[in-house]
Enzyme design. Structure first.
Site, PDB file in Angstrom:
ATOM      1  N   GLY A 127     -28.322  36.835  -5.557  1.00  0.00           N
ATOM      2  CA  GLY A 127     -27.176  37.131  -6.401  1.00  0.00           C
ATOM      3  C   GLY A 127     -25.836  36.728  -5.833  1.00  0.00           C
ATOM      4  N   LYS A 128     -25.842  35.834  -4.869  1.00  0.00           N
ATOM      5  CA  LYS A 128     -24.592  35.430  -4.211  1.00  0.00           C
ATOM      6  C   LYS A 128     -23.603  34.782  -5.179  1.00  0.00           C
ATOM      7  CE  LYS A 128     -25.140  32.330  -0.958  1.00  0.00           C
ATOM      8  NZ  LYS A 128     -26.581  32.383  -1.216  1.00  0.00           N
ATOM      9  N   PRO A 184     -25.100  44.691 -11.300  1.00  0.00           N
ATOM     10  CA  PRO A 184     -26.374  44.940 -11.981  1.00  0.00           C
ATOM     11  C   PRO A 184     -27.230  43.679 -12.113  1.00  0.00           C
ATOM     12  CG  PRO A 184     -24.557  45.963 -13.180  1.00  0.00           C
ATOM     13  CD  PRO A 184     -23.941  45.065 -12.143  1.00  0.00           C
ATOM     14  N   SER A 197     -27.995  42.399  -6.830  1.00  0.00           N
ATOM     15  CA  SER A 197     -28.809  42.501  -8.049  1.00  0.00           C
ATOM     16  C   SER A 197     -29.422  43.896  -8.115  1.00  0.00           C
ATOM     17  CB  SER A 197     -29.894  41.422  -8.041  1.00  0.00           C
ATOM     18  OG  SER A 197     -30.605  41.401  -9.252  1.00  0.00           O
ATOM     19  N   ASP A 238     -23.504  25.920  -8.476  1.00  0.00           N
ATOM     20  CA  ASP A 238     -23.076  27.307  -8.291  1.00  0.00           C
ATOM     21  C   ASP A 238     -21.570  27.473  -8.483  1.00  0.00           C
ATOM     22  OD1 ASP A 238     -25.685  27.960  -7.754  1.00  0.00           O
ATOM     23  OD2 ASP A 238     -25.433  28.013  -5.580  1.00  0.00           O
ATOM     24  N   LYS A 283     -18.013  25.467  -3.009  1.00  0.00           N
ATOM     25  CA  LYS A 283     -19.413  25.396  -2.599  1.00  0.00           C
ATOM     26  C   LYS A 283     -19.551  24.194  -1.675  1.00  0.00           C
ATOM     27  CE  LYS A 283     -23.852  26.620  -3.067  1.00  0.00           C
ATOM     28  NZ  LYS A 283     -24.385  27.980  -2.880  1.00  0.00           N
TER      29      LYS A 283
END
Length: 242
Positions: free
Chosen positions: A14-15, A201, A172, A50, A37
């Site tokens: 979840g980064k 979440p 997450s 990303d 990135k």
């Protein structure tokens, strides 16, 4: 904090979504944000990486920048070598982040995998980039079994390089957390020697971008531009832990 380095305790935890949430919270405060990135792996040319995904979720005022892309889903150094392409050196990452910081209020540097994944065959890592930048490092961790050891090792590696973890964000959080995840709310800060600064979440990256931006500040502590309260969140699960 004009530059924050975002690392994970591993991959696929979840980064990118956490990076997007921090960017969205900052943008909601009127700050200009860049997501950098250094090395994107596992995607072909033309696919959204990303940095672009974080910028899409976080909204206008957020810029996504990618320094290099390698097609195979491997560690950056390995992927660059197999593709016959030049790798990304930590110094180049630091220089790019500093240039973006001159043009933006906040720069988020999202690593690939964990802190010590190699960027090049000389052994350069995200940790070296953070050291060159003298930037705080935000650690993204999974919620469940095994995360305390991975988080402690990441924090130890940071301190061995005279770097301090800014805090930990759970990348997450499941809709129905198990016993280990609930206990880890209290144990993660001790493992990291740094505060728990948020819980994102599970599945948040699939939200429509507008809904993501509205919700993001509620996942993050004030130190990251949000309104989330770690004590209140932990207390909600305390009775179930026993």
């Amino acid at each position: 904090m004009p530059i924050v380095v975002v690392t994970g305790t591993g991959t696929e935890i979840g980064k990118t979504v956490v990076t997007a949430a921090v960017a969205a919270a900052a943008a909601a405060q009127g700050r200009t944000v860049a997501v950098l990135k250094p090395a994107q792996t596992g995607l072909a040319a033309g696919e959204a990486g990303d940095a672009q995904e974080a910028a899409r979720l976080a909204g206008s005022g957020v810029t996504g920048v990618e320094l290099a892309r390698f097609p195979e889903p491997l560690a950056p150094a390995t992927a660059a070598r197999r593709a016959g392409m030049p790798p990304v050196a930590p110094q180049a990452v630091a220089e790019a982040a500093e240039k973006l910081a001159a043009e933006h209020d906040l720069v988020l540097v999202e690593g690939a995998g964990g802190l010590l994944v190699r960027f090049d065959d000389a052994g350069g890592t995200l940790a070296e980039s953070a050291r060159l930048l003298r930037a705080p490092v935000l650690v993204v961790a999974p919620p469940g079994l095994g995360t305390l050891n991975m988080t402690a090792l990441t924090a130890e590696a940071l301190r061995a390089r005279s770097l301090e973890p800014l805090g930990v964000v759970v990348g997450s959080w499941p809709a129905v957390p198990g016993l280990a995840a609930r206990c880890n709310l209290a144990d993660l800060p001790e493992a990291a020697g740094a505060p728990l600064l948020g819980v994102v979440p599970e599945g948040s990256g699939s939200l429509p971008a507008a809904a993501f931006r509205t919700a993001a500040p509620h996942w993050l502590a004030p130190a990251l531009g949000g309104v989330w309260n770690a004590d209140a969140f932990a207390q909600a699960f305390a009775a179930a832990v026993g």
